[in-house]
Write an enzyme that holds these catalytic residues in place. Sequence first.
Site, short mmCIF file in Angstrom:
data_model
loop_
_atom_site.label_atom_id
_atom_site.label_comp_id
_atom_site.label_asym_id
_atom_site.label_seq_id
_atom_site.Cartn_x
_atom_site.Cartn_y
_atom_site.Cartn_z
N HIS A 219 30.93 -56.43 -90.98
CA HIS A 219 29.97 -55.35 -91.27
C HIS A 219 29.69 -55.31 -92.77
CE1 HIS A 219 27.95 -51.51 -90.19
NE2 HIS A 219 28.20 -51.22 -91.46
N SER A 220 28.45 -55.58 -93.14
CA SER A 220 28.06 -55.52 -94.54
C SER A 220 27.80 -54.08 -94.95
CB SER A 220 26.82 -56.38 -94.78
OG SER A 220 27.08 -57.74 -94.48
N CYS A 233 17.73 -47.78 -90.75
CA CYS A 233 18.45 -48.93 -90.20
C CYS A 233 19.36 -48.44 -89.07
CB CYS A 233 19.25 -49.64 -91.29
SG CYS A 233 20.55 -48.61 -92.03
N CYS A 235 22.74 -49.39 -89.20
CA CYS A 235 24.06 -49.77 -89.71
C CYS A 235 25.12 -48.72 -89.44
CB CYS A 235 23.98 -50.06 -91.21
SG CYS A 235 22.76 -51.32 -91.64
N GLU A 260 25.80 -55.24 -99.95
CA GLU A 260 24.71 -54.28 -99.78
C GLU A 260 23.35 -54.98 -99.80
OE1 GLU A 260 23.45 -50.53 -99.08
OE2 GLU A 260 25.46 -50.67 -99.92
N THR A 282 10.43 -55.44 -93.77
CA THR A 282 11.68 -55.56 -94.52
C THR A 282 11.85 -56.94 -95.15
OG1 THR A 282 14.09 -55.41 -94.37
CG2 THR A 282 12.95 -56.09 -92.36
N ASP A 294 18.08 -63.81 -95.89
CA ASP A 294 19.43 -63.26 -95.95
C ASP A 294 20.21 -64.01 -97.01
OD1 ASP A 294 21.98 -62.18 -95.40
OD2 ASP A 294 21.51 -61.99 -93.26
N ARG A 296 23.45 -63.37 -97.72
CA ARG A 296 24.88 -63.19 -97.52
C ARG A 296 25.60 -64.50 -97.22
NH1 ARG A 296 24.64 -58.53 -93.07
NH2 ARG A 296 22.90 -59.86 -92.45
N THR A 317 28.51 -58.67 -82.68
CA THR A 317 27.38 -58.83 -83.60
C THR A 317 26.12 -59.18 -82.83
OG1 THR A 317 26.59 -60.02 -85.55
CG2 THR A 317 27.84 -61.30 -83.96
#
Length: 375
Positions: A219-220, A233, A235, A260, A282, A294, A296, A317
């Site tokens: 989980h970011s 969102c 999240c 983040e 987005t 992305d 990440r 996920t």
Amino acid sequence: MPESRTLFGPSLQTDLVKVERAIAEFRAGRPVLLRDGERLALALSAELADADLAHSFDTLAQGRGHLVLSAARLRRLGAKGRLETGIFALPTIDTDRIETLALKIDGRMDAPVAPASALDEASLELSRLSLVLPAVILVPVSVEAVAGEPLVEVEVAAVNGYRAEQAATLKVVGRAPVPLEGAPDTEFVVFRGGEGLRDQVAIIVGKPDLAAAVPVRLHSACLTGDLFGSLKCDCGDQLRETVQWMAENGGGILLYLDQEGRGNGISNKMRAYKLQSQGWDTYDADEVLGFDLDQRHFDFAATMLKQLGVSSVVALTNNPQKIGAIEAAGLEVAATQRVLGRPNAHNVRYLASKRDRAGHFIDMDALMARAAPTD
């Protein structure tokens, strides 16, 4: 000639330390000296360059400076064809032109794009590590030109290898029981490292069986959704409902990762949110800022799991990238399970974009049915 010695010896001369110092300098808006063999260049964040620094760079550059931009930003400027990192020549360090090319929403190309060098690529990686916009003013220099200047110098290879070295040096620095609402048997384990100079947290819910496939969620961090309940969102829903599900189903591990804004940082996330408020999708908003879908990385997350004794997971996920990263790191993904949030008028476009543009496994019909009122 005798070897020179310092008070702290070689411990302050490692690649990891040099890059960490470079990140601090770059993020503060100060130039960093990059080295690729015999080639040297000063790198400065285009976002943070002030008039005095620009003047100094102009004096050093003598017409040889250039602006380094990401492929995403080049697409937004109107560049065609297969795009990689590219550069625009800067006959002068013109801050107005740099702002237009690197930062403005309506910026357009005003000159040909040239291919990037290893120094250019490393400068963009340094900007990403520093969580500033991926746009860099680069000026080739000689040793003599910067002699005596208080600059942090770092090798290109050290910048490019920093993330992997950080993942390899992860270690637990603290752990304690932290009872949560709905999940009183919970332990927080804090790891030092992983992404830049930040800490990462593993939340162990209940007593998961490490000999079996362990339910795991990567989980970011999402300040707006996780803490403040943002409607933009899903999240916060995913975070709380995952912990609740683990508490009710034999336990599991949630990794709370400091990534983040899909790895872009909170300041860039807010810039993207402002663009979204003006009608941008987005991912288009991120592209305007110079970011791809992305940013990440999840290799360090797999290292955290291995240190906790996990070898096989049930991945909670909707993101195929996370599944692939876990497998690439040598862990078994025994099964996957979707994690549903609650759709609303503010996030339904965002959820559809994640499904359509980033390949997330999101069943919009199931989500809308979940949100429908019950009698």
